[in-house]
Write a protein that holds these residues in place. Sequence first.
Motif, short mmCIF file in Angstrom:
data_model
loop_
_atom_site.label_atom_id
_atom_site.label_comp_id
_atom_site.label_asym_id
_atom_site.label_seq_id
_atom_site.Cartn_x
_atom_site.Cartn_y
_atom_site.Cartn_z
N ALA A 1 46.34 36.34 29.96
CA ALA A 1 45.27 35.64 30.69
C ALA A 1 44.71 36.50 31.81
O ALA A 1 43.53 36.40 32.14
N ARG A 2 45.54 37.35 32.37
CA ARG A 2 45.08 38.21 33.46
C ARG A 2 44.15 39.32 32.94
O ARG A 2 43.30 39.82 33.67
N ASN B 1 41.63 39.44 30.45
CA ASN B 1 40.19 39.22 30.28
C ASN B 1 39.89 37.75 30.02
O ASN B 1 40.79 36.95 29.73
N GLU B 2 38.59 37.42 30.10
CA GLU B 2 38.14 36.04 29.94
C GLU B 2 38.38 35.52 28.52
O GLU B 2 38.69 34.35 28.32
N ARG B 3 38.21 36.38 27.52
CA ARG B 3 38.37 35.94 26.14
C ARG B 3 39.79 35.46 25.88
O ARG B 3 40.01 34.45 25.20
N LYS C 1 41.82 34.17 28.03
CA LYS C 1 41.97 32.86 28.66
C LYS C 1 41.44 31.77 27.75
O LYS C 1 42.06 30.71 27.58
N LYS C 2 40.26 32.01 27.18
CA LYS C 2 39.63 31.02 26.32
C LYS C 2 40.49 30.73 25.08
O LYS C 2 40.66 29.57 24.68
N ASN D 1 46.38 32.17 36.31
CA ASN D 1 45.52 33.18 35.69
C ASN D 1 44.50 32.57 34.73
O ASN D 1 43.44 33.16 34.50
N THR E 1 40.35 30.13 36.13
CA THR E 1 39.41 30.97 36.87
C THR E 1 37.96 30.53 36.72
O THR E 1 37.06 31.20 37.23
N ASP E 2 37.71 29.43 36.02
CA ASP E 2 36.36 28.87 36.00
C ASP E 2 36.46 27.35 35.89
O ASP E 2 37.53 26.79 35.61
N ARG F 1 37.84 25.62 32.55
CA ARG F 1 39.28 25.66 32.32
C ARG F 1 40.05 24.83 33.35
O ARG F 1 41.10 24.26 33.03
#
Length: 602
Positions: free
Chosen positions: A178-179, A181-183, A185-186, A219, A222-223, A226
């Motif tokens: 998760a730390r 990149n954004e992808r 995390k998704k 982590n 971050t938006d 989420r």
Amino acid sequence: MATSDEEKTLQEELTLSILLADRVIKLVRDSESSKQECLDIAEKVENLSQMLRSAARAAATTQSIYERPVRRIVEDVAKNLDRALTLVRKRKHNGVLRQVFAITTTADYRKVASLLESSIGDMKWLLSIFDSDGANLSLPPIASNDPILSWVWSYIATIQMGQLKERVDAANELASLARDNERNKKIIVDEGGVTPLLKLLKEGSSPDAQIAAATALFNIATDEERVRFIIDALGIPMIVKVLGDSPMRVQAWVVKLVSRMAEIDAVAQEEFARENVTRPLVSLLAMDTVLDDPQVQSGRTSIHSIVHQELLGRPPPNNNTHLSLSTTSSFSSHHSDGSSRGGHYRKERELESPEVKLKLKVGCAEALWKLSKESLTNSRKITETKGMICLAKIIEKEDGELRLNCLMTVMEIASVAESCPDLRRAAFKTTAPAAKAVLDQLLKVIQEETNPALQVPAIKSIGCLARTFPARETRTIGPLVAHLKDKNVDVATEAAIALEKFVCVENFNCVEHSKAIVEFGGVPPLMVLLRTDGRAQMHGFVLLCYLALHVGNSKALEQARALNALEGARSVVAQHPDLRELFTQAVHHLTLYQAGAHPHRS
């Protein structure tokens, strides 16, 4: 009526695929054809049938199964079995076109056989997830184009179904992914990773497991989307419960999660307020603050005796004593909500290192800062939990990031109070002990500090509270006026903004405050500020306009040729048309009292 795909249980999905495999096998056996390709298809389907049955048994006996990869793979297997069924049916076709079909299906056999082979690979991987104690990092064919997907599946499955050590390792791996990149995390969120992480956090099976889960969630969050996912998974009550009753090193990570979620999403702010998160935060922030009351014998009320009264709701002791705020805070928390939060780890906390305690307090102060920003509910709750006196004490005694975060918290509460008279009267009444303690510390920072990072929030706080100060209260004006000539333009600008709020027409005591500004020598540095550019010039211009309205006959304004200065700064009005009326009124007043200074009469 057929059940929709969304409504089917996992066992139903597996059963349907098993029945589909059985139909393919039966069709091949009933066929007169002994074509090798057809027999190969049947063999692969037989293999899949056995694997599907093993998966069904494992799913039935596994207490907490991670369904996401199972459903995805079984769905893909069912599609490939359906292709095989369609192909085998073609072999039974009779008639003049049979030879044509024999030619066209050779390539089809190879394609279907390849798809079935991939399904066998997927099922082997899936069964290994059930059998393995740790994450299986092999790559199933279904995820061949996206290795991260198989890793995420493996880690989530391990967190949900593995042994404790493997669960901790898997949560740390998700935190690392998760730390990156954004992808990633998704993918973690889309594949259902949030709920197992929350469960691991809530269980309290080990501090390491809770820290790993909190780190991964931190982590991920971050938006806003989420963060909302964590909220929808009922994560906030779990987070608050862990914050209230966990070892300090766990709490230090949980407060970071609270802070981030509150900063990103206003809905999270309100949900945390609903769960009363400010109470444990204030309690933890106040721990180990020694209250030394040297003024009790002389009969004077000190900040320390105030804390006794505020937190415990009873008079302070009559002798010189030292009392730890951690004790009073724990009592307050227990007494207020009926819980025993923090009780399980009290002895452990007493032995915790100063570094961990400081990290936790810094995090709590930051969380209170983020929670209170533009939130009336949280700002009110912080003041109702007697958080103001705690913040005042820390601003007085501490330094560094902890002190800054407490100043930022006061600033945000003051900002909310500026537009909420009820909160302003309740929390910042100048005669109230807690409010007086906070205001004293703000003024001390403004007068004694040289760090703009600390000066600015203190100045902003005083400005937001301008309407609370009576006309006779001039001790706030002098320090603000002094900073009009600060070498740091940001500090000088904030001082001008704060003074604006003292002299704006909405302030009942605007005339008296305007006189105080002039008496403290505010006009000369204001003239200098007016000759700068940008934001500083604009706020200097506004402040001068208000002084012209309220004390236009002032000798100081005449000597500074304020009318000429305003005329010379006319460009500000061009950039800010909303100031035109204020400018016109200010010029009119100065023209009446200082006609000799008007450029047309010079």
